[in-house]
Scaffold this motif. Structure first.
Motif, short mmCIF file in Angstrom:
data_model
loop_
_atom_site.label_atom_id
_atom_site.label_comp_id
_atom_site.label_asym_id
_atom_site.label_seq_id
_atom_site.Cartn_x
_atom_site.Cartn_y
_atom_site.Cartn_z
N MET A 140 0.85 -1.19 0.00
CA MET A 140 0.00 0.00 0.00
C MET A 140 0.88 1.24 0.00
O MET A 140 0.64 2.19 -0.75
CB MET A 140 -0.90 -0.01 1.23
N ALA A 141 1.92 1.21 0.84
CA ALA A 141 2.86 2.34 0.89
C ALA A 141 3.57 2.52 -0.44
O ALA A 141 3.79 3.64 -0.90
CB ALA A 141 3.87 2.13 2.01
N TRP A 142 3.91 1.39 -1.08
CA TRP A 142 4.59 1.47 -2.39
C TRP A 142 3.76 2.27 -3.38
O TRP A 142 4.27 3.19 -4.04
CB TRP A 142 4.83 0.06 -2.93
N LEU A 143 2.47 1.93 -3.50
CA LEU A 143 1.63 2.62 -4.48
C LEU A 143 1.49 4.10 -4.14
O LEU A 143 1.59 4.96 -5.03
CB LEU A 143 0.25 1.97 -4.56
N LEU A 144 1.26 4.40 -2.87
CA LEU A 144 1.11 5.80 -2.45
C LEU A 144 2.38 6.59 -2.75
O LEU A 144 2.33 7.71 -3.26
CB LEU A 144 0.78 5.87 -0.96
N ILE A 145 3.54 5.99 -2.43
CA ILE A 145 4.81 6.70 -2.64
C ILE A 145 5.09 6.90 -4.12
O ILE A 145 5.57 7.95 -4.54
CB ILE A 145 5.96 5.94 -1.96
N VAL A 146 4.79 5.88 -4.94
CA VAL A 146 5.00 6.01 -6.39
C VAL A 146 4.20 7.19 -6.94
O VAL A 146 4.72 8.03 -7.68
CB VAL A 146 4.60 4.71 -7.12
N VAL A 147 2.93 7.26 -6.57
CA VAL A 147 2.07 8.34 -7.08
C VAL A 147 2.53 9.70 -6.56
O VAL A 147 2.60 10.68 -7.31
CB VAL A 147 0.60 8.08 -6.73
N ILE A 148 2.85 9.76 -5.27
CA ILE A 148 3.28 11.03 -4.68
C ILE A 148 4.60 11.50 -5.28
O ILE A 148 4.75 12.67 -5.66
CB ILE A 148 3.40 10.90 -3.15
N VAL A 149 5.57 10.60 -5.38
CA VAL A 149 6.89 10.98 -5.91
C VAL A 149 6.79 11.39 -7.37
O VAL A 149 7.40 12.38 -7.79
CB VAL A 149 7.89 9.81 -5.73
N SER A 150 6.02 10.65 -8.16
CA SER A 150 5.89 11.01 -9.58
C SER A 150 5.21 12.37 -9.73
O SER A 150 5.57 13.17 -10.59
CB SER A 150 5.12 9.94 -10.34
N ASP A 151 4.23 12.65 -8.85
CA ASP A 151 3.53 13.93 -8.91
C ASP A 151 4.45 15.08 -8.48
O ASP A 151 4.50 16.12 -9.14
CB ASP A 151 2.30 13.88 -8.01
N VAL A 152 5.18 14.87 -7.39
CA VAL A 152 6.08 15.92 -6.90
C VAL A 152 7.22 16.17 -7.89
O VAL A 152 7.57 17.32 -8.18
CB VAL A 152 6.64 15.54 -5.51
N ALA A 153 7.79 15.08 -8.42
CA ALA A 153 8.87 15.22 -9.39
C ALA A 153 8.38 15.96 -10.63
O ALA A 153 9.06 16.83 -11.18
CB ALA A 153 9.43 13.84 -9.78
N GLY A 154 7.17 15.62 -11.08
CA GLY A 154 6.60 16.29 -12.25
C GLY A 154 6.32 17.75 -11.97
O GLY A 154 6.53 18.62 -12.84
N TYR A 155 5.84 18.06 -10.76
CA TYR A 155 5.52 19.44 -10.39
C TYR A 155 6.76 20.32 -10.46
O TYR A 155 6.76 21.39 -11.08
CB TYR A 155 4.92 19.45 -8.98
N PHE A 156 7.84 19.87 -9.82
CA PHE A 156 9.04 20.69 -9.76
C PHE A 156 9.78 20.72 -11.10
O PHE A 156 10.26 21.78 -11.53
CB PHE A 156 9.98 20.21 -8.65
N ALA A 157 9.87 19.57 -11.78
CA ALA A 157 10.56 19.54 -13.07
C ALA A 157 9.83 20.40 -14.09
O ALA A 157 10.46 21.12 -14.89
CB ALA A 157 10.68 18.10 -13.57
N GLY A 158 8.51 20.35 -14.07
CA GLY A 158 7.74 21.15 -15.01
C GLY A 158 7.94 22.63 -14.82
O GLY A 158 7.99 23.40 -15.79
N ARG A 159 8.06 23.06 -13.57
CA ARG A 159 8.24 24.48 -13.29
C ARG A 159 9.68 24.94 -13.44
O ARG A 159 9.95 26.09 -13.75
CB ARG A 159 7.72 24.80 -11.88
N ILE A 160 10.62 24.04 -13.23
CA ILE A 160 12.03 24.40 -13.37
C ILE A 160 12.47 24.37 -14.84
O ILE A 160 13.12 25.29 -15.33
CB ILE A 160 12.91 23.46 -12.52
N PHE A 161 12.12 23.29 -15.53
CA PHE A 161 12.61 23.10 -16.90
C PHE A 161 11.60 23.56 -17.96
O PHE A 161 12.00 23.96 -19.05
CB PHE A 161 12.96 21.62 -17.13
#
Length: 272
Positions: A140-161
């Motif tokens: 359960m933690a795996w799925l939550l972390i995957v979604v959260i990390v992909s969302d956070v990584a996308g949020y910051f990468a999209g705004r930086i790059f």
């Protein structure tokens, strides 16, 4: 307001709201049982409430009834004694809602969207409950972390790059840089879980696929919002909008997980 301030102006409320949701989620996932069943059922009921308000108008009193019916149906399905009862329970709110929203003087034009998306919400919610019940905290933690990390990584990468848009006609803010960053983040999470709990390349591949499914879930909800002309599904969560705005990706990932479980030996082990 400068461009930089506008770009990062929503970061503080997003972080505070995210921390609050994370704490509530951790407690429910850790406790399991009725706590995770209740939290997921309540959340899915509120998502249906948001969906009805978007499609039928914010003043629709039927939204409250359909939220209650949907949450109750999911909670009942999580304790259903027979597997044959699951699909009727999870699909019932779609048909009840179709009947309720079609009645009265005001015409309802979002029949297909309501029925399909409500079914998706409840089936995805059941998938999350089943993941916790059948495979324990770790996966359960795996799925939550995957979604959260992909969302956070996308949020910051999209705004930086920045860079080219992924699908500008539907989701004008989503960039290819953010999308790819989300996949990379999910692959890293998958690699860590594969090293710790087994599953090798399968865990990594499913993690990336879950990130993609989460992104498609976000795009699907964005398409509905553009169709009805609203910015957010509601204002329940400061900095994030509504529950659908925040957990549309989780819905997509949870739906993918049902398919993966049918065709692969995944998750690779049962961890309590």
């Amino acid at each position: 307001m400068s461009d930089a301030s506008a770009k990062w102006g929503d970061l503080a409320p997003r972080l505070l709201s995210a921390i609050g949701m994370l704490v509530i989620g951790i407690v429910a996932v850790w406790a399991g049982g009725v706590w995770i069943h209740g939290l997921v059922s309540l959340s899915c009921g509120l998502m249906v409430w948001e969906l009805v308000r978007m499609l039928h108008g914010a003043g629709s009193q039927r939204a409250i009834w359909l939220a209650f019916i949907s949450g109750f149906a999911l909670f009942a399905a999580s304790y259903a004694p027979y597997a044959t009862l699951l699909l009727p329970l999870l699909l019932a709110p779609s048909f009840v809602g179709f009947s309720l929203l079609s009645a009265g003087p005001r015409p309802f034009t979002g029949r297909r969207i309501f029925m399909s998306y409500t079914a998706m919400i409840l089936i995805a919610g059941f998938s999350l409950i089943a993941l916790r019940d059948d495979f324990g905290i770790v996966w359960m933690a795996w799925l939550l972390i995957v979604v959260i990390v992909s969302d956070v990584a996308g949020y910051f990468a999209g705004r930086i790059f920045g860079g080219p848009k992924f699908w500008p006609a539907v989701s004008p803010k989503k960039t290819w840089s953010g999308t790819i960053a989300g996949w990379i983040g999910a692959a890293i999470v998958g690699s860590i879980f594969a090293a710790l709990y087994g599953g090798s390349f399968t865990v990594i591949a499913v993690s990336v696929a879950a990130a993609l499914a989460a992104q498609l879930g976000d795009i699907a909800e964005s398409a509905i919002k553009r169709h009805v002309g609203v910015k957010d599904s509601s204002n329940l969560i400061p900095g994030h909008g509504g529950l659908l705005d925040r957990f549309d990706g989780m819905l997509g990932a949870a739906l993918l997980l049902i398919i993966v479980e049918l065709f692969l030996d995944f998750p690779p082990s049962v961890v309590g």
